[in-house]
Scaffold this motif. Structure first.
Motif, PDB file in Angstrom:
ATOM      1  N   GLN A 137       8.906   6.406  10.418  1.00  0.00           N
ATOM      2  CA  GLN A 137       7.834   6.223  11.517  1.00  0.00           C
ATOM      3  C   GLN A 137       6.455   6.499  10.573  1.00  0.00           C
ATOM      4  O   GLN A 137       5.547   5.758  11.031  1.00  0.00           O
ATOM      5  CB  GLN A 137       7.888   7.066  12.612  1.00  0.00           C
ATOM      6  CG  GLN A 137       9.367   6.725  13.299  1.00  0.00           C
ATOM      7  CD  GLN A 137       9.354   5.466  13.994  1.00  0.00           C
ATOM      8  OE1 GLN A 137       8.336   4.774  14.304  1.00  0.00           O
ATOM      9  NE2 GLN A 137      10.599   4.993  14.065  1.00  0.00           N
ATOM     10  N   ALA A 138       6.258   7.358  10.071  1.00  0.00           N
ATOM     11  CA  ALA A 138       5.075   7.936   9.519  1.00  0.00           C
ATOM     12  C   ALA A 138       5.220   8.139   8.093  1.00  0.00           C
ATOM     13  O   ALA A 138       6.161   8.647   7.585  1.00  0.00           O
ATOM     14  CB  ALA A 138       4.490   9.138  10.301  1.00  0.00           C
ATOM     15  N   VAL A 139       4.068   8.232   7.257  1.00  0.00           N
ATOM     16  CA  VAL A 139       4.059   8.647   5.839  1.00  0.00           C
ATOM     17  C   VAL A 139       3.210  10.132   5.856  1.00  0.00           C
ATOM     18  O   VAL A 139       2.454  10.109   6.439  1.00  0.00           O
ATOM     19  CB  VAL A 139       3.159   7.771   4.875  1.00  0.00           C
ATOM     20  CG1 VAL A 139       2.809   8.687   3.739  1.00  0.00           C
ATOM     21  CG2 VAL A 139       3.707   6.449   4.668  1.00  0.00           C
ATOM     22  N   ALA A 149      -5.387   0.942   7.755  1.00  0.00           N
ATOM     23  CA  ALA A 149      -5.716  -0.655   8.050  1.00  0.00           C
ATOM     24  C   ALA A 149      -4.594  -1.222   8.730  1.00  0.00           C
ATOM     25  O   ALA A 149      -4.839  -2.051   9.637  1.00  0.00           O
ATOM     26  CB  ALA A 149      -6.360  -1.329   6.939  1.00  0.00           C
ATOM     27  N   GLN A 150      -3.315  -0.927   8.358  1.00  0.00           N
ATOM     28  CA  GLN A 150      -2.142  -1.473   8.870  1.00  0.00           C
ATOM     29  C   GLN A 150      -1.739  -0.708  10.289  1.00  0.00           C
ATOM     30  O   GLN A 150      -0.497  -0.964  10.706  1.00  0.00           O
ATOM     31  CB  GLN A 150      -1.158  -1.436   7.679  1.00  0.00           C
ATOM     32  CG  GLN A 150      -1.489  -2.374   6.903  1.00  0.00           C
ATOM     33  CD  GLN A 150      -0.168  -2.417   5.610  1.00  0.00           C
ATOM     34  OE1 GLN A 150       0.705  -2.998   6.090  1.00  0.00           O
ATOM     35  NE2 GLN A 150      -0.347  -1.834   4.642  1.00  0.00           N
ATOM     36  N   ASP A 151      -2.429   0.261  10.543  1.00  0.00           N
ATOM     37  CA  ASP A 151      -2.132   1.084  11.828  1.00  0.00           C
ATOM     38  C   ASP A 151      -0.796   1.807  11.383  1.00  0.00           C
ATOM     39  O   ASP A 151      -0.053   2.019  12.683  1.00  0.00           O
ATOM     40  CB  ASP A 151      -1.913   0.033  13.078  1.00  0.00           C
ATOM     41  CG  ASP A 151      -3.253  -0.213  13.559  1.00  0.00           C
ATOM     42  OD1 ASP A 151      -4.332   0.441  13.380  1.00  0.00           O
ATOM     43  OD2 ASP A 151      -3.352  -1.364  13.959  1.00  0.00           O
ATOM     44  N   LEU A 180       5.902  -1.912   2.390  1.00  0.00           N
ATOM     45  CA  LEU A 180       4.613  -1.439   3.256  1.00  0.00           C
ATOM     46  C   LEU A 180       3.633  -1.034   2.174  1.00  0.00           C
ATOM     47  O   LEU A 180       2.500  -1.119   2.514  1.00  0.00           O
ATOM     48  CB  LEU A 180       5.047  -0.296   4.234  1.00  0.00           C
ATOM     49  CG  LEU A 180       4.103   0.148   5.177  1.00  0.00           C
ATOM     50  CD1 LEU A 180       4.023  -0.873   6.289  1.00  0.00           C
ATOM     51  CD2 LEU A 180       4.852   1.498   5.798  1.00  0.00           C
ATOM     52  N   LEU A 181       3.762  -0.283   1.275  1.00  0.00           N
ATOM     53  CA  LEU A 181       3.165   0.567   0.288  1.00  0.00           C
ATOM     54  C   LEU A 181       2.636  -0.405  -0.619  1.00  0.00           C
ATOM     55  O   LEU A 181       1.265  -0.393  -0.795  1.00  0.00           O
ATOM     56  CB  LEU A 181       3.792   1.468  -0.700  1.00  0.00           C
ATOM     57  CG  LEU A 181       4.289   2.817   0.218  1.00  0.00           C
ATOM     58  CD1 LEU A 181       5.268   3.669  -0.812  1.00  0.00           C
ATOM     59  CD2 LEU A 181       3.199   3.634   0.817  1.00  0.00           C
TER      60      LEU A 181
END
Length: 274
Positions: free
Chosen positions: A187-189, A211-213, A260-261
């Motif tokens: 869910q999160a980094v 920027a990608q929320d 995503l990265l």
């Protein structure tokens, strides 16, 4: 496209014309630098790199950096190397004397532009090492312990070293030998917080994820928490790579995270060097 040549400029002139200055840099080992990838005589996060050089020059030499001149020399080296290159900018002072470290000095700037490095994509297995780099907020030239720990990790069958502040489950995770580390729980980094050099690539990824929320957390991460994460990655100016093992803790490949990265890495604009 780069031409494969290595260009070295010392204060804007060919570095080999002044071998005494280069000997001083090698022998004294006091200075700082930044490293970046250049494409078309432009770079991402140029303001971050210049801020790093400005801070290091003020702290190590009590001097102001002529940023306009440095950017001009960077552009000059990049153009001579064909426009695309891997670049390192090192600030030092040939007259530095360890017996009189407070003396006022003019700084020297060495810009080296080498062949551009293709992004590394291989997965990493890393070994935790009880070590924190000295003066971690500066990207200084004291790299001996970084390379020594990397060598020892490879001797043990790993790809690289991960620095932590102690041993056992309570040790905090800091950074890799030449990279920052992030974790993914689906869910999160999470970005571990401990004494470390905060890299430009890390900061650019953070801005791109924001920027990608994408949710992000910046907090201490302890070795005992590793099994709770689904994936991990390493990032620096040359690559974002999956980490598939830290000591005995293994992670599955996470292509969705890597995409995503990769998308986050395209967020920052390419800025002309001059």
């Amino acid at each position: 496209m780069g031409n494969g040549l290595t260009v070295a400029l010392l204060n804007g002139a060919a570095a080999d014309a002044d071998p005494g200055a280069l000997r001083a840099l090698a022998q004294v080992n006091y200075g700082h630098n930044t490293a970046l990838q250049v494409r078309g005589v432009a770079a991402q996060g140029l303001g971050l790199h210049m801020a790093r050089l400005r801070q290091g020059t003020a702290e190590l030499f009590d001097a102001a950096l002529d940023e306009a001149a440095v950017r001009g020399w960077m552009a000059q080296a990049a153009r001579q190397a064909g426009g695309d290159c891997s670049m390192r900018v090192t600030v030092f002072a040939r007259g530095f004397d360890h017996r009189r470290p407070l003396q006022e000095l003019a700084v020297d700037v060495l810009v080296v532009a080498a062949a551009p490095q293709p992004p590394r994509t291989g997965a990493l297995r890393v070994l935790a090492r009880d070590f924190l780099r000295p003066v971690p907020h500066l990207k200084h030239v004291g790299t001996f312990p970084l390379f020594h720990h990397r060598r020892q990790a490879q001797q043990a069958g790993y790809d690289d070293a991960l620095f932590v502040d102690g041993r056992g489950a309570d040790a905090r995770i800091a950074e890799g030998a030449l990279w920052n580390i992030g974790f993914w729980d689906g869910q999160a980094v999470t970005w571990p917080q401990a004494p470390a050099l905060r890299g430009t690539a890390e900061r650019l990824l953070q801005a791109g994820l924001e920027a990608q929320d994408v949710a992000q957390d910046r907090r201490p991460v302890h070795m005992g928490e590793l099994p709770a994460f689904r994936a991990a990655f390493a990032c620096n100016a040359n690559a974002v790579q999956p980490i598939i093992a830290i000591d005995a803790v293994e992670y599955a490949q996470a292509p969705d995270l890597m995409q995503l990265l990769a998308d986050a890495g395209t967020h920052a604009p390419w800025e002309a060097l001059d």
